[in-house]
Design a protein around this motif. Structure first.
Motif, short mmCIF file in Angstrom:
data_model
loop_
_atom_site.label_atom_id
_atom_site.label_comp_id
_atom_site.label_asym_id
_atom_site.label_seq_id
_atom_site.Cartn_x
_atom_site.Cartn_y
_atom_site.Cartn_z
N LEU A 259 72.95 -30.56 102.52
CA LEU A 259 72.16 -31.60 101.45
C LEU A 259 73.07 -32.94 101.37
O LEU A 259 72.42 -33.86 101.18
CB LEU A 259 71.69 -30.91 100.26
N ALA A 260 74.32 -32.90 101.42
CA ALA A 260 75.16 -34.07 101.36
C ALA A 260 74.59 -35.03 102.47
O ALA A 260 74.92 -36.35 102.22
CB ALA A 260 76.67 -33.89 101.46
N GLN A 261 73.98 -34.61 103.47
CA GLN A 261 73.71 -35.50 104.60
C GLN A 261 72.29 -36.06 104.32
O GLN A 261 71.79 -36.68 105.29
CB GLN A 261 73.89 -34.73 105.87
N ALA A 262 71.88 -35.58 103.26
CA ALA A 262 70.16 -36.16 102.80
C ALA A 262 69.13 -35.90 104.10
O ALA A 262 68.42 -36.56 104.25
CB ALA A 262 70.34 -37.57 102.42
N PRO A 263 69.11 -34.59 104.59
CA PRO A 263 68.21 -34.36 105.44
C PRO A 263 66.67 -34.21 104.63
O PRO A 263 66.70 -33.91 103.46
CB PRO A 263 68.28 -32.75 106.14
N ARG A 264 65.69 -34.42 105.37
CA ARG A 264 64.06 -34.33 104.94
C ARG A 264 63.67 -33.11 105.88
O ARG A 264 63.79 -33.00 106.79
CB ARG A 264 63.50 -35.58 105.32
N PHE A 265 62.96 -32.29 105.00
CA PHE A 265 62.42 -31.30 105.55
C PHE A 265 60.91 -31.37 105.26
O PHE A 265 60.39 -31.88 104.36
CB PHE A 265 62.83 -29.75 104.69
N GLN A 266 60.30 -30.72 106.07
CA GLN A 266 58.63 -30.45 106.15
C GLN A 266 58.31 -29.11 106.14
O GLN A 266 58.86 -28.17 106.74
CB GLN A 266 57.81 -31.46 106.87
N VAL A 267 57.11 -28.86 105.61
CA VAL A 267 56.56 -27.62 105.45
C VAL A 267 56.02 -27.25 107.01
O VAL A 267 55.27 -27.87 107.39
CB VAL A 267 55.31 -27.28 104.65
N GLU A 268 56.49 -26.02 107.28
CA GLU A 268 56.07 -25.77 108.82
C GLU A 268 55.10 -24.83 108.82
O GLU A 268 54.64 -24.01 107.74
CB GLU A 268 57.38 -25.25 109.75
N GLU A 269 54.26 -24.50 110.10
CA GLU A 269 52.99 -23.75 110.18
C GLU A 269 53.82 -22.21 110.10
O GLU A 269 54.52 -21.97 111.13
CB GLU A 269 52.49 -23.88 111.58
N PRO A 270 53.15 -21.41 109.31
CA PRO A 270 53.61 -20.30 109.35
C PRO A 270 53.01 -19.16 109.98
O PRO A 270 51.80 -19.31 110.63
CB PRO A 270 53.18 -19.72 107.65
N MET A 271 53.78 -18.12 110.73
CA MET A 271 53.21 -17.18 111.35
C MET A 271 52.86 -16.11 110.46
O MET A 271 53.03 -16.04 109.57
CB MET A 271 54.31 -16.66 112.45
N PRO A 272 52.01 -15.20 111.12
CA PRO A 272 51.51 -14.08 110.09
C PRO A 272 52.78 -13.13 109.63
O PRO A 272 53.79 -12.96 110.27
CB PRO A 272 50.69 -13.05 111.24
N THR A 273 52.91 -13.03 108.30
CA THR A 273 53.81 -12.06 107.87
C THR A 273 53.62 -10.52 108.02
O THR A 273 52.42 -9.94 108.00
CB THR A 273 53.91 -12.45 106.25
N ILE A 274 54.61 -9.97 108.17
CA ILE A 274 54.65 -8.42 108.56
C ILE A 274 55.18 -7.89 107.44
O ILE A 274 56.57 -8.21 107.05
CB ILE A 274 55.35 -8.10 109.68
N ARG A 275 54.61 -6.84 106.74
CA ARG A 275 55.10 -6.13 105.40
C ARG A 275 55.40 -4.68 105.79
O ARG A 275 54.51 -4.13 106.79
CB ARG A 275 54.05 -6.36 104.34
N HIS A 276 56.17 -4.11 105.17
CA HIS A 276 56.47 -2.75 105.15
C HIS A 276 57.23 -2.33 103.60
O HIS A 276 58.32 -2.76 103.49
CB HIS A 276 57.56 -2.14 106.16
N GLY A 277 56.41 -1.97 102.87
CA GLY A 277 56.64 -1.72 101.48
C GLY A 277 57.26 -2.69 100.96
O GLY A 277 56.53 -3.99 100.79
N ASP A 278 58.56 -3.03 100.41
CA ASP A 278 59.21 -3.83 99.65
C ASP A 278 59.69 -5.07 100.50
O ASP A 278 60.38 -5.78 99.99
CB ASP A 278 60.16 -3.59 98.61
N LEU A 279 59.52 -4.98 102.09
CA LEU A 279 60.21 -5.75 102.87
C LEU A 279 59.15 -6.72 103.43
O LEU A 279 57.90 -6.21 103.62
CB LEU A 279 61.23 -5.11 103.92
N ALA A 280 59.51 -7.75 103.99
CA ALA A 280 58.52 -8.73 104.53
C ALA A 280 59.25 -9.51 105.54
O ALA A 280 60.42 -9.77 105.40
CB ALA A 280 57.54 -9.62 103.77
N LEU A 281 58.66 -9.92 106.95
CA LEU A 281 59.38 -10.59 107.82
C LEU A 281 58.47 -11.83 107.84
O LEU A 281 57.25 -11.90 108.03
CB LEU A 281 59.43 -9.48 109.22
N THR A 282 58.93 -12.85 107.74
CA THR A 282 58.24 -14.19 107.78
C THR A 282 58.83 -15.10 108.80
O THR A 282 59.94 -14.90 109.22
CB THR A 282 58.33 -14.84 106.16
#
Length: 121
Positions: free
Chosen positions: A64-87
């Protein structure tokens, strides 16, 4: 998404990517590190692993010291297994992809446990 003190928490695993962008663009390295479990693994900088929230905080402070700018990116479908999720998201910077594993916490919120922000190094 719920508020807890000064930290915004993810009530769904998909919230984590959006929160990352918001906190990063606000220059909040501590807030970014709090999106991760205390012993999480971050595959960053490329080609290395950063383990633990304190080490992740240090990486984000440098980034963050380099002051980058981020943008929200297109999500892929989330895969869930109980209390775990792959995003994952389709990267806007041609790094090959982003993938994360999140775990539901006892309070029902989600934190990242593994984060690979770039596939190519």
């Amino acid at each position: 998404m719920a508020q807890a003190g000064d930290m915004t928490k993810a009530t769904e695993p998909e919230d984590l990517a959006r929160l990352f962008v918001e906190l990063a663009n606000a220059g909040d390295a501590k807030g970014l590190s709090e999106l991760y479990e205390p012993d999480a693994v971050l595959a960053f900088p490329p080609g290395s692993q950063t383990v633990g929230r304190a080490a992740i905080l240090a990486v984000f402070e440098q980034m963050l010291a380099q002051a980058p700018r981020f943008q929200v990116e297109e999500p892929m479908p989330t895969i869930r297994h109980g209390d775990l999720a792959l995003t994952s998201t389709v990267p806007s910077d041609n790094t090959g992809g982003r993938v994360q594993v999140a775990r539901r916490q006892p309070d029902g919120t989600w934190l990242r446990i593994i984060d690979r922000p770039e596939i190519r190094s």
